[in-house]
Write a protein that holds these residues in place. Sequence first.
Motif, PDB file in Angstrom:
ATOM      1  N   GLY A  42       0.847  -1.192   0.000  1.00 30.22           N
ATOM      2  CA  GLY A  42       0.000   0.000   0.000  1.00 30.22           C
ATOM      3  C   GLY A  42       0.883   1.242   0.000  1.00 30.22           C
ATOM      4  N   LEU A  43       0.545   2.242  -0.829  1.00 28.72           N
ATOM      5  CA  LEU A  43       1.329   3.475  -0.925  1.00 28.72           C
ATOM      6  C   LEU A  43       0.454   4.666  -0.535  1.00 28.72           C
ATOM      7  CD1 LEU A  43       3.098   3.026  -4.401  1.00 28.72           C
ATOM      8  CD2 LEU A  43       3.842   2.198  -2.165  1.00 28.72           C
ATOM      9  N   THR A  44       1.031   5.596   0.193  1.00 29.37           N
ATOM     10  CA  THR A  44       0.405   6.892   0.448  1.00 29.37           C
ATOM     11  C   THR A  44       1.398   7.957   0.007  1.00 29.37           C
ATOM     12  OG1 THR A  44      -0.804   6.008   2.346  1.00 29.37           O
ATOM     13  CG2 THR A  44      -0.601   8.416   2.178  1.00 29.37           C
ATOM     14  N   ILE A  45       0.926   8.879  -0.863  1.00 30.15           N
ATOM     15  CA  ILE A  45       1.817   9.878  -1.462  1.00 30.15           C
ATOM     16  C   ILE A  45       1.276  11.281  -1.167  1.00 30.15           C
ATOM     17  CG2 ILE A  45       2.833  10.736  -3.618  1.00 30.15           C
ATOM     18  CD1 ILE A  45       2.453   7.888  -4.745  1.00 30.15           C
ATOM     19  N   TRP A  46       2.185  12.117  -0.649  1.00 30.62           N
ATOM     20  CA  TRP A  46       1.859  13.534  -0.425  1.00 30.62           C
ATOM     21  C   TRP A  46       2.665  14.379  -1.410  1.00 30.62           C
ATOM     22  CZ3 TRP A  46       2.403   9.989   3.413  1.00 30.62           C
ATOM     23  CH2 TRP A  46       1.387   9.866   4.373  1.00 30.62           C
ATOM     24  N   GLU A  47       2.012  15.462  -1.924  1.00 28.50           N
ATOM     25  CA  GLU A  47       2.725  16.382  -2.820  1.00 28.50           C
ATOM     26  C   GLU A  47       2.611  17.794  -2.268  1.00 28.50           C
ATOM     27  OE1 GLU A  47       2.416  15.735  -7.153  1.00 28.50           O
ATOM     28  OE2 GLU A  47       0.934  14.185  -6.642  1.00 28.50           O
ATOM     29  N   GLY A  89      -1.165  18.515  -7.991  1.00 28.88           N
ATOM     30  CA  GLY A  89      -0.093  17.526  -8.044  1.00 28.88           C
ATOM     31  C   GLY A  89      -0.293  16.495  -9.138  1.00 28.88           C
ATOM     32  N   LEU A  90       0.702  15.648  -9.283  1.00 30.16           N
ATOM     33  CA  LEU A  90       0.635  14.585 -10.277  1.00 30.16           C
ATOM     34  C   LEU A  90      -0.366  13.506  -9.892  1.00 30.16           C
ATOM     35  CD1 LEU A  90       4.468  14.055 -10.926  1.00 30.16           C
ATOM     36  CD2 LEU A  90       2.834  15.125 -12.495  1.00 30.16           C
ATOM     37  N   LEU A  91      -0.353  13.151  -8.624  1.00 26.28           N
ATOM     38  CA  LEU A  91      -1.178  12.037  -8.184  1.00 26.28           C
ATOM     39  C   LEU A  91      -2.228  12.434  -7.159  1.00 26.28           C
ATOM     40  CD1 LEU A  91       1.686   9.386  -7.775  1.00 26.28           C
ATOM     41  CD2 LEU A  91      -0.007   9.481  -9.606  1.00 26.28           C
ATOM     42  N   VAL A  92      -1.977  13.524  -6.416  1.00 23.55           N
ATOM     43  CA  VAL A  92      -2.891  13.917  -5.339  1.00 23.55           C
ATOM     44  C   VAL A  92      -4.009  14.759  -5.916  1.00 23.55           C
ATOM     45  CG1 VAL A  92      -3.109  15.148  -3.168  1.00 23.55           C
ATOM     46  CG2 VAL A  92      -1.016  13.847  -3.661  1.00 23.55           C
ATOM     47  N   PRO A  93      -5.271  14.369  -5.732  1.00 22.05           N
ATOM     48  CA  PRO A  93      -6.407  15.164  -6.242  1.00 22.05           C
ATOM     49  C   PRO A  93      -6.410  16.552  -5.606  1.00 22.05           C
ATOM     50  CG  PRO A  93      -7.114  12.962  -5.591  1.00 22.05           C
ATOM     51  CD  PRO A  93      -5.729  13.139  -5.080  1.00 22.05           C
ATOM     52  N   TYR A 139       3.820   7.658 -12.931  1.00 22.22           N
ATOM     53  CA  TYR A 139       4.822   8.724 -13.012  1.00 22.22           C
ATOM     54  C   TYR A 139       6.183   8.306 -12.430  1.00 22.22           C
ATOM     55  CZ  TYR A 139       0.841  11.646 -14.191  1.00 22.22           C
ATOM     56  OH  TYR A 139      -0.292  12.162 -14.796  1.00 22.22           O
ATOM     57  N   ALA A 140       6.231   7.200 -11.700  1.00 18.65           N
ATOM     58  CA  ALA A 140       7.523   6.704 -11.204  1.00 18.65           C
ATOM     59  C   ALA A 140       7.995   5.521 -12.040  1.00 18.65           C
ATOM     60  CB  ALA A 140       7.425   6.290  -9.743  1.00 18.65           C
ATOM     61  N   GLY A 141       7.031   4.856 -12.683  1.00 20.36           N
ATOM     62  CA  GLY A 141       7.372   3.756 -13.564  1.00 20.36           C
ATOM     63  C   GLY A 141       7.476   2.415 -12.849  1.00 20.36           C
ATOM     64  N   ARG A 142       8.203   1.541 -13.477  1.00 26.03           N
ATOM     65  CA  ARG A 142       8.353   0.161 -12.988  1.00 26.03           C
ATOM     66  C   ARG A 142       9.464   0.140 -11.940  1.00 26.03           C
ATOM     67  NH1 ARG A 142       6.883  -4.990 -14.576  1.00 26.03           N
ATOM     68  NH2 ARG A 142       8.528  -6.558 -14.766  1.00 26.03           N
ATOM     69  N   ILE A 143       9.108  -0.285 -10.738  1.00 25.95           N
ATOM     70  CA  ILE A 143      10.018  -0.232  -9.598  1.00 25.95           C
ATOM     71  C   ILE A 143      10.329  -1.649  -9.132  1.00 25.95           C
ATOM     72  CG2 ILE A 143      10.350   0.597  -7.239  1.00 25.95           C
ATOM     73  CD1 ILE A 143      10.158   2.823  -9.257  1.00 25.95           C
ATOM     74  N   ARG A 144      11.620  -1.902  -8.900  1.00 28.09           N
ATOM     75  CA  ARG A 144      12.014  -3.197  -8.359  1.00 28.09           C
ATOM     76  C   ARG A 144      11.680  -3.239  -6.872  1.00 28.09           C
ATOM     77  NH1 ARG A 144      13.423  -8.431  -9.862  1.00 28.09           N
ATOM     78  NH2 ARG A 144      14.457  -9.389  -8.084  1.00 28.09           N
ATOM     79  N   ALA A 145      10.760  -4.139  -6.472  1.00 26.36           N
ATOM     80  CA  ALA A 145      10.326  -4.218  -5.073  1.00 26.36           C
ATOM     81  C   ALA A 145      10.906  -5.436  -4.360  1.00 26.36           C
ATOM     82  CB  ALA A 145       8.799  -4.251  -4.999  1.00 26.36           C
ATOM     83  N   ALA A 146      10.885  -6.596  -5.035  1.00 26.75           N
ATOM     84  CA  ALA A 146      11.362  -7.825  -4.389  1.00 26.75           C
ATOM     85  C   ALA A 146      12.835  -7.694  -4.038  1.00 26.75           C
ATOM     86  CB  ALA A 146      11.143  -9.025  -5.302  1.00 26.75           C
ATOM     87  N   GLY A 147      13.155  -8.148  -2.827  1.00 28.65           N
ATOM     88  CA  GLY A 147      14.529  -8.063  -2.367  1.00 28.65           C
ATOM     89  C   GLY A 147      14.843  -6.768  -1.660  1.00 28.65           C
ATOM     90  N   ASN A 148      13.921  -5.806  -1.713  1.00 29.34           N
ATOM     91  CA  ASN A 148      14.099  -4.522  -1.022  1.00 29.34           C
ATOM     92  C   ASN A 148      13.173  -4.443   0.176  1.00 29.34           C
ATOM     93  OD1 ASN A 148      16.073  -3.319  -2.713  1.00 29.34           O
ATOM     94  ND2 ASN A 148      14.493  -2.885  -4.245  1.00 29.34           N
ATOM     95  N   LYS A 166      12.142   9.009  -7.862  1.00 30.73           N
ATOM     96  CA  LYS A 166      11.523   9.068  -9.187  1.00 30.73           C
ATOM     97  C   LYS A 166      10.512  10.213  -9.291  1.00 30.73           C
ATOM     98  CE  LYS A 166      13.281   5.240 -11.052  1.00 30.73           C
ATOM     99  NZ  LYS A 166      14.032   5.196 -12.327  1.00 30.73           N
ATOM    100  N   LEU A 167       9.665  10.375  -8.258  1.00 34.14           N
ATOM    101  CA  LEU A 167       8.641  11.430  -8.293  1.00 34.14           C
ATOM    102  C   LEU A 167       9.252  12.814  -8.131  1.00 34.14           C
ATOM    103  CD1 LEU A 167       5.738   9.805  -6.212  1.00 34.14           C
ATOM    104  CD2 LEU A 167       5.933   9.989  -8.696  1.00 34.14           C
TER     105      LEU A 167
END
Length: 376
Positions: free
Chosen positions: A90-95, A100-104, A127-136, A148-149
């Motif tokens: 789950g992601l929560t993004i503040w701008e 903003g790009l993602l925040v209404p 807007y950040a694209g494909r992110i490598r998550a596994a292993g992180n 990225k943002l």
Amino acid sequence: MTTLSLRLARGVAVIAAVTALASCGLPRSGPNKSEIYAGSVMREGDAFVLIVDDRINRIASVSPALGFAASLENAGIVGSDTVQPGDILGLTIWENVDDGLLVPQGQPATVLNEIQVDGNGFIFVPYAGRIRAAGNSPERIRQIITEKLAEQTPEPQVQVRRLAGDGATVSVSGAVGGQGVYPIERPTRTLAAMLAAAGGVAVQPEIAQVTVQRGSTSGTIWYEDLFEHPAADIALRAGDKIYVTEDSRTFTALGATGAQNRIPFESKAISAIEAIATVGGLSSNLADPTGVFVFRNEPAEIANQLLARNDLVGDQRIIYVLDLTRPNGMFMARDFAIRDQDTVYVTEAPFVQFNKAVAAATGSLTAADTARSAFQ
């Protein structure tokens, strides 16, 4: 016939009967020393007979070593919160802008729930694209998304949470208190800690063996090595399989001992003296302490060292001789290590066979005298 003549005749008859009985074979627990020595390559057999001394002990007491490969021992500690394929984030993004790009517009933040890590270990963030998550870790994923943002919106703030999924887990089975699948958490990132979390070993620690399989690599150690050798307490990885078993090694005891049986090992190492003691020691009425034998198939590498040769190929039949009556004989037996599938055999004393022959002969003569008297 005079009394003296009768006694002489009877003595001659006893000696003749004893000789005949001894030659025809009385009941006994196994071969005698002469018959075993006859099995030497120098006589009629195909075995090498060696009298145990300090040199023999140094060579023959080598036991197969247990241990982990360097790839397992040198692996670093993984984070307890490492993300794996299949996890849901789950992601929560503040701008820090009104539009903003993602925040209404008019909202402080936007929430992106149920982003599943795909089979290749990636997630997609607009807007950040494909992110490598596994292993992180979630913290590292937050840093990557923020970077990225930040190229497109000023001072973005990102929060990453694991909503579902087990993260990094290992399976623990066999002789443990609680078999199951366990997460690699901060307190359980090494082998010893994970076994403790699974309830510890359910067999005697002295004979417990621990196997770890990681992909195509596996290794086995003694449970006690986890505490005696810190390098054996390896860092775990997601998908590791941990299996605890009881030592399956055995030796066989035969001949003039307190018991004849197939005996399991009760510790990592057992000497010839301990092996004999395990089955009740030498029989005080039967055993010949000069004739304690250990039968073993030795690999060619060890056999060549024992015999100072270099031409032997394949396993060789070796008969080790322990004479407990020799100077330092008890020490030699104490230092001689018994190995898996060994046969420990104690011969009967020659006097035992003589007694049996005399008893059988005198019994036969008494029966003959009784029968003769009955027909007179």
